[in-house]
Structure formats: structure tokens, C-alpha cells
Design an enzyme around this catalytic site. Sequence first.
Site, PDB file in Angstrom:
ATOM      1  N   ALA A 180      -0.031  -0.078   7.953  1.00 41.94           N
ATOM      2  CA  ALA A 180      -0.411  -0.835   9.152  1.00 41.94           C
ATOM      3  C   ALA A 180       0.112  -2.266   9.160  1.00 41.94           C
ATOM      4  O   ALA A 180       0.107  -2.925  10.186  1.00 41.94           O
ATOM      5  CB  ALA A 180      -1.933  -0.853   9.285  1.00 41.94           C
ATOM      6  N   ARG A 196       7.168 -10.883   4.823  1.00 42.04           N
ATOM      7  CA  ARG A 196       8.285 -11.299   3.978  1.00 42.04           C
ATOM      8  C   ARG A 196       9.616 -10.638   4.359  1.00 42.04           C
ATOM      9  O   ARG A 196      10.675 -11.060   3.908  1.00 42.04           O
ATOM     10  CB  ARG A 196       7.941 -11.013   2.499  1.00 42.04           C
ATOM     11  CG  ARG A 196       6.872 -11.936   1.952  1.00 42.04           C
ATOM     12  CD  ARG A 196       6.205 -11.396   0.689  1.00 42.04           C
ATOM     13  NE  ARG A 196       5.223 -10.349   0.991  1.00 42.04           N
ATOM     14  CZ  ARG A 196       4.472  -9.738   0.077  1.00 42.04           C
ATOM     15  NH1 ARG A 196       4.587 -10.049  -1.200  1.00 42.04           N
ATOM     16  NH2 ARG A 196       3.609  -8.804   0.438  1.00 42.04           N
ATOM     17  N   GLY A 226       2.710   2.405   2.078  1.00 39.51           N
ATOM     18  CA  GLY A 226       3.861   2.891   2.843  1.00 39.51           C
ATOM     19  C   GLY A 226       5.169   2.191   2.519  1.00 39.51           C
ATOM     20  O   GLY A 226       6.209   2.531   3.076  1.00 39.51           O
TER      21      GLY A 226
HETATM   22  C1  UD1 Z   1      -0.037  -4.775  -3.130  1.00 38.61           C
HETATM   23  C2  UD1 Z   1      -1.161  -4.908  -4.158  1.00 38.61           C
HETATM   24  C3  UD1 Z   1      -0.580  -5.385  -5.464  1.00 38.61           C
HETATM   25  C4  UD1 Z   1       0.487  -4.410  -5.942  1.00 38.61           C
HETATM   26  C5  UD1 Z   1       1.554  -4.194  -4.871  1.00 38.61           C
HETATM   27  C6  UD1 Z   1       2.438  -3.026  -5.282  1.00 38.61           C
HETATM   28  C7  UD1 Z   1      -3.153  -5.470  -2.870  1.00 38.61           C
HETATM   29  C8  UD1 Z   1      -4.120  -6.559  -2.487  1.00 38.61           C
HETATM   30  N1  UD1 Z   1      -2.157  -5.836  -3.669  1.00 38.61           N
HETATM   31  O1  UD1 Z   1       0.474  -6.070  -2.882  1.00 38.61           O
HETATM   32  O2  UD1 Z   1      -1.605  -5.472  -6.466  1.00 38.61           O
HETATM   33  O3  UD1 Z   1       1.071  -4.895  -7.141  1.00 38.61           O
HETATM   34  O4  UD1 Z   1       0.957  -3.864  -3.616  1.00 38.61           O
HETATM   35  O5  UD1 Z   1       3.510  -2.852  -4.404  1.00 38.61           O
HETATM   36  O6  UD1 Z   1      -3.360  -4.339  -2.474  1.00 38.61           O
HETATM   37  N2  UD1 Z   1      -1.275  -2.714   4.654  1.00 38.61           N
HETATM   38  C9  UD1 Z   1      -2.087  -2.232   5.661  1.00 38.61           C
HETATM   39  N3  UD1 Z   1      -3.021  -3.035   6.233  1.00 38.61           N
HETATM   40  C10 UD1 Z   1      -3.209  -4.319   5.827  1.00 38.61           C
HETATM   41  C11 UD1 Z   1      -2.383  -4.829   4.780  1.00 38.61           C
HETATM   42  C12 UD1 Z   1      -1.447  -4.001   4.212  1.00 38.61           C
HETATM   43  O7  UD1 Z   1      -1.959  -1.061   6.054  1.00 38.61           O
HETATM   44  O8  UD1 Z   1      -4.092  -4.984   6.391  1.00 38.61           O
HETATM   45  C13 UD1 Z   1      -0.251  -1.842   4.066  1.00 38.61           C
HETATM   46  C14 UD1 Z   1       1.151  -2.373   4.293  1.00 38.61           C
HETATM   47  O9  UD1 Z   1       1.709  -1.837   5.477  1.00 38.61           O
HETATM   48  C15 UD1 Z   1       1.890  -1.923   3.046  1.00 38.61           C
HETATM   49  C16 UD1 Z   1       0.811  -1.760   1.997  1.00 38.61           C
HETATM   50  O10 UD1 Z   1      -0.426  -1.790   2.666  1.00 38.61           O
HETATM   51  O11 UD1 Z   1       2.533  -0.671   3.247  1.00 38.61           O
HETATM   52  C17 UD1 Z   1       0.865  -2.838   0.924  1.00 38.61           C
HETATM   53  O12 UD1 Z   1       0.719  -4.113   1.518  1.00 38.61           O
HETATM   54  P1  UD1 Z   1       1.509  -5.378   0.982  1.00 38.61           P
HETATM   55  O13 UD1 Z   1       1.138  -6.527   1.838  1.00 38.61           O
HETATM   56  O14 UD1 Z   1       2.927  -5.070   0.842  1.00 38.61           O
HETATM   57  O15 UD1 Z   1       0.855  -5.575  -0.466  1.00 38.61           O
HETATM   58  P2  UD1 Z   1       1.474  -6.403  -1.674  1.00 38.61           P
HETATM   59  O16 UD1 Z   1       1.327  -7.841  -1.404  1.00 38.61           O
HETATM   60  O17 UD1 Z   1       2.816  -5.903  -2.003  1.00 38.61           O
HETATM   61 CA    CA Z   2       4.191  -4.420  -1.038  1.00 37.01          CA
END
Ligand code: UD1
Ligand code: CA
Length: 483
Positions: A20, A25, A113
Site C-alpha cells: 500500500a 525513496r 511487496g
Molecule cells: C521494513 C522493515 C524493516 C526491514 C525492511 C526489509 C518495518 C517498520 N520495517 O522497512 O525492519 O528491514 O522492511 O525490507 O516494517 N507498506 C504498506 N503500508 C504502509 C507502509 C508500508 O503497505 O503504511 C508496505 C510498502 O508498500 C512496502 C512494505 O510495506 O511494500 C515495506 O515498507 P517500507 O516502507 O519499504 O519498509 P522499510 O522501511 O523498507
Molecule cells: Ca522496503
Amino acid sequence: MSSDLMNTNFMNTTVVILAAGLGTRMRSKRAKVLHRAGGLTLVEHVAAAAAAVAPRERIIAVTGHQAEEVEAILQPYGIGFVRQLGQKGTGHALAACRERLKNLDGLLMVLYGDTPLLSPRTLERLRDLQSTSGTAATLITTTLEDPSGYGRVILNDKGDVTAIVEEKAATPQQKSIRLINSGIYCFQAPLLWRHVVELRPNAASGELYLTDMAEILTRHGHRVGALHIEDPDELLGINTRVELADADRVLRERKCRELMLAGVTVERPETVTIDMHVQVGVDTIVEPFTRLLGSTEIGEECRIGAGAILESSMVADRVVVAPYTLVANSRIESGAQVGPFARLRMDAQVGADARVGNFVELKKTKLGKGAKSQHLAYLGDSEIGAGSNIGAGTITCNYDGEHKHQTRIGEHAFIGSNSTLVAPVEIGANSYVGAGSVITDNVPPEALALGRARQVVKPGWVKKGRKKEAAPVISKDGAKDGK
Ligand code: UD1
Ligand code: CA
């Protein structure tokens, strides 16, 4: 583990894919999971891996940013969707599924995702480990040379996970930990749904972090295990376009390797771009800098020349696509040769053993078996019979400014060089069209058609007539010097 047990685990597993977020970045207007690597969107790779560990009706994608597009892309995978209203973190995204899934027993796997390199095998290992470990949850970890950007995993002396610290909140000492959270978890579903409501907004960001579940479950006296993976490539999470390019490279390498092991020669594979769903038959040779895209299928014993680009096209056996040829949504039958520098676009069909040479463009055109168009031609909206020969420079004038019209050429016709065929027009079988003709009327079979000015020859003209017939000389001030 017995295959019976693996099968039971398969039936008892639910997967939630978090897709979602916007992905700040990436610096893009498109949601991150819609960016492509290996020819597919990031989230499609994850959905395909998920389908290996759970029934499709138990796979849910959480959507938010550009939800309609993400859902449309995932429609063919036959999975369900939950909308996350307001993107308040990974914990918030998972919690959005609570009402829908809280009564489903068994295992609950969470995938992000943006991790397109996951192998189904690794997910199976995680699932099957969780099914027997007795822990509340297991997460996949790995050790990275450069762990920056990832959550760091804190273990107790028994090797259980007690907390995950996000980079932003980590102390310098925690930052030096190289054991990272991959973002791939498998929970006992009832425990997850009972405790997920205890997530609280992170002090710095105000988001709900799914990673806090490790601490919450530990606090309730449950154990959280870690499955350590040696090959960190698989766990790459895409946050920037630099990582997107890394993932793309890995996926292309994997694809080339798979094809080579299946009997395809790929020269200089590091220069070749082949999408995930492309199929190539044995003993076909793929030369450097080719791009095979979309749903392209190539038969056996073909040669795909350097720099050729084939998109969503069908190529039968023993076809030569010579260098720098473009083929899109078209079909080439066995034994045919096209290129170099040919362009087949939009519903071109090249018959068996036919030849299409340099600077020949085909659009919505069927070139019959053994027919030839070897040089410099535009053949659009036309049907060309078997064995016909289309001379250099032939143009089908298919467009009158408002409508497109058809050109039909019978079998074994001979179209002289530099002919202009003004559609709609038909040239009968075995007919000849003289070179340089403009053909506006139908030509019956077995005929010769000439549509050009008769040649005039004036013998001795240079000596006798030149002075008399000399063209008027234009003087410098532009006035005619009319002698
Ligand atoms: C996350 C993890 C981190 C891990 C990393 C691995 C958390 C808080 N942190 O960080 O510990 O090392 O992934 O890749 O989980 N998403 C939603 N809704 C939201 C926010 C995010 O669906 O409100 C989805 C995004 O679309 C994405 C995934 O969750 O596919 C991960 O989100 P992202 O912001 O990339 O997390 P990281 O900062 O990479
Ligand atoms: Ca990520």
C-alpha cells in the site's frame, strides 16, 4: 518433512502481502510496487512466490497508493485485496486485515511487496519451520556487509528474537549489528490477531511498525525464532532506483541461467535482457544485446541476432532474426529469415521460409509462405500470397488521410522495384508489376501492369539539340535570361 505434512501446511497458510505504500525513496509518482524488475512489477514477483506456499484464496494484498492499478495488475493471480486507508506503517497495513482474517486458524505469513527476489523454496522453509518450532513467530534474517536501511535484529542468549530496531531509532551500538530483518515473517495466526492491536505509534514517525510485534510477543512470554539465510540476494528490499537496478540484474541473470541450463546458448548473457515469462526452445542462439520481452515465445534452433528486440511475439523453429531487428506483437513461422534492420510491428505475420530484409517494415500484414521482401519497403494492411516477390522500395499506400485500406497480392506475383500500390487494390496471382509503377487499379491474374510514363530517348541530343533545348538560365538577380 513429509510431503503430506507440507501439503497440510500449504492448506493452513494465509499470506498477506503489504503493497500500500508510496515508496518515497523511489522519488516517483508511481507506487513503488508498480515499478518493474525482470519485466514484471515488484509486487507480481511477490504474489508469484506467495502462490507457492498457500492457496490463492488465502492470499491477500493490502493496497492503498494507486490501489486500482495494483489490484488490476494482481487480478490474474486470483488473490484477494484489503484496502489500507491512510498509510500509517507496516503494522497498520497488517492490522487492516484483522476483521477479514481473524477467524482463520493456522499460519499467517507476511511479505512486503518490495522484495522481488524471494524464492518460493525459502518461503516454504519458513512456513514448514514455523509449523513445527512451537514459537509464536519466525522471521527470516540474514547478515549483511552493509546493513544500512534495514531493521536490526536483537537476539537473546538462546538465539530467539526479542526486538527489531529500525535504523532511525537505533543507537550507534545497535547500528553496528549486521543481522537484519528481511521483512518476511510467519506467525501463528491466532496469536498475531490477538496481539496486533497492542501496536502503538512510533514516537518519531507516528507510524505503527509491524516489527514491534517481536517485542510484544516476547513480553507476553512467547518465543520468536529466526531463520538465517546465507544468500542475502533473495531478501533485497527495493527502496531506491539503485536497488531496483540491482534486483533487475539479479532477475535477468537468473533467467539467462535457467535458459542456458535448459539448452539455449546465450552469448555474453550479461548484455541480454530477457523477461521472466519469455520461453526459448533448445539449441536457439541468443546473441549479445538482445531484448526478449513480454510473452515472447521462441522455438528451437533459431538465431536471434545482436541487438534484436522482440516483444510479445511468436517465433517458430529454425527462424533467423538478423541483428537490429524489431518485432512486436507479431508472428514468424518456421524457417523464415527477417532482418537485419527489419521492423515487424502490430500483427505482422511472416510465413514459413519467407524473407524480410533490411529496412522493410510490416504492419498488419501477412507475408505468405516463401514470399520475399528483401529491401526497403513498407507493407501495411496487406496480404501477400505465397512465393511472391516484393521489389526493393515497394510501398503500400494504405492511408488516404482518413481511412486505412487493404492491399491484396496473389500468389507468385512479382512486384517490380519502387512500385507504389495505392490501396484498396488487388494484384492477381502470377501477375507482374513493372518497376516504378503507380498502381491504382486492380490487376487481374497472369497480367503485366505498367503504371509509369513511357521513357523518351533522344539520340544524338548532346551534340545536336543541347543548345536549342537548354533550360533557361537564371541570372543572379533572379530574372530569366530567356535566350
Ligand atoms: C521494513 C522493515 C524493516 C526491514 C525492511 C526489509 C518495518 C517498520 N520495517 O522497512 O525492519 O528491514 O522492511 O525490507 O516494517 N507498506 C504498506 N503500508 C504502509 C507502509 C508500508 O503497505 O503504511 C508496505 C510498502 O508498500 C512496502 C512494505 O510495506 O511494500 C515495506 O515498507 P517500507 O516502507 O519499504 O519498509 P522499510 O522501511 O523498507
Ligand atoms: Ca522496503
